[in-house]
Design an enzyme around this catalytic site. Structure first.
Site, PDB file in Angstrom:
ATOM      1  N   GLU A  36       0.768   2.979   8.633  1.00 57.34           N
ATOM      2  CA  GLU A  36       0.718   3.611   7.301  1.00 57.34           C
ATOM      3  C   GLU A  36      -0.552   4.448   7.141  1.00 57.34           C
ATOM      4  O   GLU A  36      -1.180   4.464   6.072  1.00 57.34           O
ATOM      5  CB  GLU A  36       0.785   2.545   6.196  1.00 57.34           C
ATOM      6  CG  GLU A  36       1.991   1.632   6.290  1.00 57.34           C
ATOM      7  CD  GLU A  36       2.125   0.648   5.127  1.00 57.34           C
ATOM      8  OE1 GLU A  36       1.448   0.821   4.092  1.00 57.34           O
ATOM      9  OE2 GLU A  36       2.923  -0.299   5.265  1.00 57.34           O
ATOM     10  N   HIS A  91      -4.895   2.203   5.792  1.00 57.74           N
ATOM     11  CA  HIS A  91      -5.193   3.015   4.599  1.00 57.74           C
ATOM     12  C   HIS A  91      -6.718   3.091   4.494  1.00 57.74           C
ATOM     13  O   HIS A  91      -7.365   2.151   4.015  1.00 57.74           O
ATOM     14  CB  HIS A  91      -4.589   2.368   3.345  1.00 57.74           C
ATOM     15  CG  HIS A  91      -3.097   2.334   3.355  1.00 57.74           C
ATOM     16  ND1 HIS A  91      -2.331   3.482   3.243  1.00 57.74           N
ATOM     17  CD2 HIS A  91      -2.214   1.305   3.466  1.00 57.74           C
ATOM     18  CE1 HIS A  91      -1.045   3.153   3.285  1.00 57.74           C
ATOM     19  NE2 HIS A  91      -0.946   1.845   3.430  1.00 57.74           N
ATOM     20  N   ASN A 143       3.075  -6.915   9.514  1.00 57.88           N
ATOM     21  CA  ASN A 143       2.371  -5.694   9.102  1.00 57.88           C
ATOM     22  C   ASN A 143       1.385  -6.054   7.999  1.00 57.88           C
ATOM     23  O   ASN A 143       1.699  -6.857   7.118  1.00 57.88           O
ATOM     24  CB  ASN A 143       3.449  -4.730   8.560  1.00 57.88           C
ATOM     25  CG  ASN A 143       2.964  -3.331   8.300  1.00 57.88           C
ATOM     26  OD1 ASN A 143       2.383  -2.701   9.183  1.00 57.88           O
ATOM     27  ND2 ASN A 143       3.212  -2.813   7.100  1.00 57.88           N
ATOM     28  N   GLU A 187       2.112  -8.046   4.539  1.00 52.34           N
ATOM     29  CA  GLU A 187       0.988  -8.434   3.665  1.00 52.34           C
ATOM     30  C   GLU A 187       1.028  -9.912   3.286  1.00 52.34           C
ATOM     31  O   GLU A 187       0.998 -10.279   2.115  1.00 52.34           O
ATOM     32  CB  GLU A 187       0.979  -7.518   2.430  1.00 52.34           C
ATOM     33  CG  GLU A 187       0.847  -6.057   2.836  1.00 52.34           C
ATOM     34  CD  GLU A 187       0.972  -5.055   1.683  1.00 52.34           C
ATOM     35  OE1 GLU A 187       1.175  -5.471   0.541  1.00 52.34           O
ATOM     36  OE2 GLU A 187       0.858  -3.843   1.958  1.00 52.34           O
ATOM     37  N   ASP A 228      -3.379   6.768   6.242  1.00 49.48           N
ATOM     38  CA  ASP A 228      -3.844   7.872   5.387  1.00 49.48           C
ATOM     39  C   ASP A 228      -5.337   7.686   5.183  1.00 49.48           C
ATOM     40  O   ASP A 228      -5.862   6.583   5.333  1.00 49.48           O
ATOM     41  CB  ASP A 228      -3.067   8.010   4.063  1.00 49.48           C
ATOM     42  CG  ASP A 228      -2.954   6.756   3.239  1.00 49.48           C
ATOM     43  OD1 ASP A 228      -3.812   5.854   3.362  1.00 49.48           O
ATOM     44  OD2 ASP A 228      -2.008   6.665   2.433  1.00 49.48           O
TER      45      ASP A 228
HETATM   46  O1  G3I Z   1      12.275   3.490  -8.301  1.00 53.82           O
HETATM   47  C1  G3I Z   1      11.580   3.476  -9.542  1.00 53.82           C
HETATM   48  C2  G3I Z   1      12.229   4.419 -10.482  1.00 53.82           C
HETATM   49  O2  G3I Z   1      13.524   3.945 -10.776  1.00 53.82           O
HETATM   50  C3  G3I Z   1      11.373   4.502 -11.757  1.00 53.82           C
HETATM   51  O3  G3I Z   1      11.918   5.454 -12.605  1.00 53.82           O
HETATM   52  C4  G3I Z   1       9.933   4.885 -11.426  1.00 53.82           C
HETATM   53  C5  G3I Z   1       9.024   4.890 -12.637  1.00 53.82           C
HETATM   54  O4  G3I Z   1       7.687   4.686 -12.262  1.00 53.82           O
HETATM   55  O5  G3I Z   1       9.427   3.953 -10.525  1.00 53.82           O
HETATM   56  C6  G3I Z   1      10.155   3.904  -9.303  1.00 53.82           C
HETATM   57  O6  G3I Z   1       9.589   2.978  -8.462  1.00 53.82           O
HETATM   58  C7  G3I Z   1       8.351   3.322  -7.869  1.00 53.82           C
HETATM   59  C8  G3I Z   1       8.540   3.373  -6.375  1.00 53.82           C
HETATM   60  O7  G3I Z   1       7.290   3.578  -5.740  1.00 53.82           O
HETATM   61  C9  G3I Z   1       9.523   4.438  -5.923  1.00 53.82           C
HETATM   62  O8  G3I Z   1       9.032   5.685  -6.271  1.00 53.82           O
HETATM   63  C10 G3I Z   1       7.331   2.287  -8.251  1.00 53.82           C
HETATM   64  O9  G3I Z   1       7.049   2.381  -9.628  1.00 53.82           O
HETATM   65  C11 G3I Z   1       6.063   2.482  -7.453  1.00 53.82           C
HETATM   66  O10 G3I Z   1       5.199   1.363  -7.677  1.00 53.82           O
HETATM   67  C12 G3I Z   1       6.395   2.529  -5.981  1.00 53.82           C
HETATM   68  O11 G3I Z   1       5.187   2.710  -5.283  1.00 53.82           O
HETATM   69  C13 G3I Z   1       5.243   2.457  -3.896  1.00 53.82           C
HETATM   70  C14 G3I Z   1       4.435   1.214  -3.549  1.00 53.82           C
HETATM   71  O12 G3I Z   1       4.421   1.030  -2.150  1.00 53.82           O
HETATM   72  C15 G3I Z   1       5.028  -0.037  -4.136  1.00 53.82           C
HETATM   73  O13 G3I Z   1       6.273  -0.308  -3.565  1.00 53.82           O
HETATM   74  C16 G3I Z   1       4.675   3.670  -3.176  1.00 53.82           C
HETATM   75  O14 G3I Z   1       5.537   4.789  -3.390  1.00 53.82           O
HETATM   76  C17 G3I Z   1       4.568   3.381  -1.683  1.00 53.82           C
HETATM   77  O15 G3I Z   1       3.861   4.421  -1.052  1.00 53.82           O
HETATM   78  C18 G3I Z   1       3.803   2.083  -1.471  1.00 53.82           C
HETATM   79  O16 G3I Z   1       3.795   1.779  -0.094  1.00 53.82           O
HETATM   80  C19 G3I Z   1       3.037   0.609   0.281  1.00 53.82           C
HETATM   81  C20 G3I Z   1       3.759  -0.017   1.463  1.00 53.82           C
HETATM   82  O17 G3I Z   1       5.096  -0.295   1.130  1.00 53.82           O
HETATM   83  C21 G3I Z   1       3.031  -1.306   1.902  1.00 53.82           C
HETATM   84  N1  G3I Z   1       1.632  -1.031   2.174  1.00 53.82           N
HETATM   85  C22 G3I Z   1       0.889  -0.339   1.106  1.00 53.82           C
HETATM   86  C23 G3I Z   1       1.606   0.955   0.720  1.00 53.82           C
HETATM   87  C24 G3I Z   1       0.828   1.695  -0.340  1.00 53.82           C
HETATM   88  O18 G3I Z   1       0.793   0.968  -1.529  1.00 53.82           O
END
Ligand code: G3I
Length: 355
Positions: A272, A244, A208, A167, A274
């Site tokens: 990715e 997406h 990506n 990104e 969906d």
């Molecule tokens: O790990 C922490 C945990 O310690 C905490 O208790 C909890 C409370 O909210 O948060 C946890 O972190 C979260 C993490 O996912 C792991 O579950 C973050 O808040 C949350 O923002 C994070 O979301 C991910 C997001 O990327 C940001 O990294 C999504 O699961 C994931 O599907 C999404 O994936 C991205 C790709 O990497 C890049 N392209 C877009 C795609 C969708 O957004």
């Protein structure tokens, strides 16, 4: 068919395998095609020498046996949904947490699945010590190189492709004002690719992004950068099209757009996928979604250098979509109870060359 399969599922050189045994707690992977049933997604994908992948969260991997059995039956590739991001791997400076990433790699090895590494250089999910560290450009350069050396080095020979840069662009095609871009300039991309290549010469290295599936300002800018990097001899091997989508909105120019990147000699992958629908999902929308899954997967697999298609999750239970797009969901091929949706049939027909 056979020749192509061997290229994508190449065995490890002996020297690499020996080095891996020395490194770690994880076993040497055998990326030979699994004995998957022909009528599963992975059966069709194995048959044509491509990857069908899913993003995997550590929670379902460790706690949901229904999820795991679908994952292993249907997919020959996995991507860490979060476990290989910088904030997950190095929450405090110099203190690494490899547990979840190792778990996924070990799982993949045990189930004849390849691993896509996601992601090394991103503006998001940076640990706060890094984001707020007020580091100089030279310090950031050193930190980034160390992150890439350490992470790619640890999984050398076990990750078949890395999303090295994620990104990097704005929607209008300008470079996104990330920590890396602002402090290091666009040269950070070539450097990251070179460092990753040195750390694992066999891994395919990707840029990506999202909203690059259509021919538009953002994909044009990426195309120009990709051409420039290739002309400079930078080890860029592929482009990841996140995909997406919203139901009914798979871009009409997607296949032609992927083809122009493939024509540069680059791999293309849907990384990715969906397809979100308005909730509650009607039968008509789910049927439309099914057609979109078929179309999106064919748009990649119908292009010469398409290496595979990854969906961003397995079932609607763990999808990121409802938490981000209010009123939307049901974006994945399986229901929360692991029933295959029409979307599964669409994806299956897209992956099965005879459908
Ligand atoms: O790990 C922490 C945990 O310690 C905490 O208790 C909890 C409370 O909210 O948060 C946890 O972190 C979260 C993490 O996912 C792991 O579950 C973050 O808040 C949350 O923002 C994070 O979301 C991910 C997001 O990327 C940001 O990294 C999504 O699961 C994931 O599907 C999404 O994936 C991205 C790709 O990497 C890049 N392209 C877009 C795609 C969708 O957004």
């Amino acid at each position: 068919m056979h020749r192509r399969r061997r290229r994508l599922f190449r065995p490890l050189p002996l020297a690499t395998a020996a080095a891996l045994v020395a490194v770690a707690a994880v076993a040497v992977p055998q990326l030979t095609p699994g004995a998957s049933a022909a009528t599963t997604l992975r059966g069709y994908a194995d048959g044509r020498g491509v990857r069908i992948g899913a993003a995997v969260g550590d929670t379902p991997l460790t706690s949901d046996s229904s999820y795991v059995s679908v994952l292993d039956r249907e997919f020959n590739s996995v991507t860490a949904e979060n476990a290989m991001k910088w904030d997950a791997l190095e929450p405090s400076r110099g203190t690494y947490n490899w547990a979840a990433a190792d778990r996924l790699v070990n799982h993949a090895v045990a189930h004849d699945q390849g691993v896509r590494g996601h992601t090394l250089v991103w503006y998001s999910q940076l640990p706060s010590w890094l984001k707020n560290g007020n580091f100089s450009a030279s310090q950031l350069n050193t930190l980034l190189k160390k992150h890439i050396d350490t992470t790619v080095g640890r999984y050398r020979g076990k990750v078949y492709a890395w999303d090295v840069v994620n990104e990097a662009f704005n929607e209008d095609g300008s470079m996104r004002g990330s920590l890396w871009q602002t402090e290091l300039g666009t040269g950070y991309i070539a450097n990251a690719l070179r460092w990753a290549h040195a750390a694992d010469p066999a891994a395919k290295l990707y840029i990506n992004d999202y909203n690059i599936e259509a021919d538009n300002a953002k994909s044009d800018a990426l195309y120009a950068l990709a051409r420039q990097l290739l002309a400079q001899g930078v080890p860029l091997h592929g482009i990841g099209f996140q995909s997406h989508f919203v139901v009914g909105q798979v871009p009409a120019s997607m296949k032609a757009n992927l083809k122009r990147f493939s024509d540069l000699g680059l791999e293309v992958s849907v990384t990715e996928l969906d397809i979100r629908v308005p909730l509650p999902a009607s039968a008509a929308e789910l049927a439309r979604q099914s057609a979109d899954y078929k179309l999106a997967s064919e748009n990649c697999l119908g292009v010469k250098r398409c290496a595979g298609v990854t969906v961003w999750g397995v079932s609607d239970t763990y999808s990121w979509v409802p938490g981000t797009f209010a009123g939307y969901g049901a974006a994945l091929p399986y229901t929360e109870h692991y029933a295959a949706k029409p979307a599964y049939t669409g994806l299956s027909n897209g992956v099965n060359p005879k459908a």
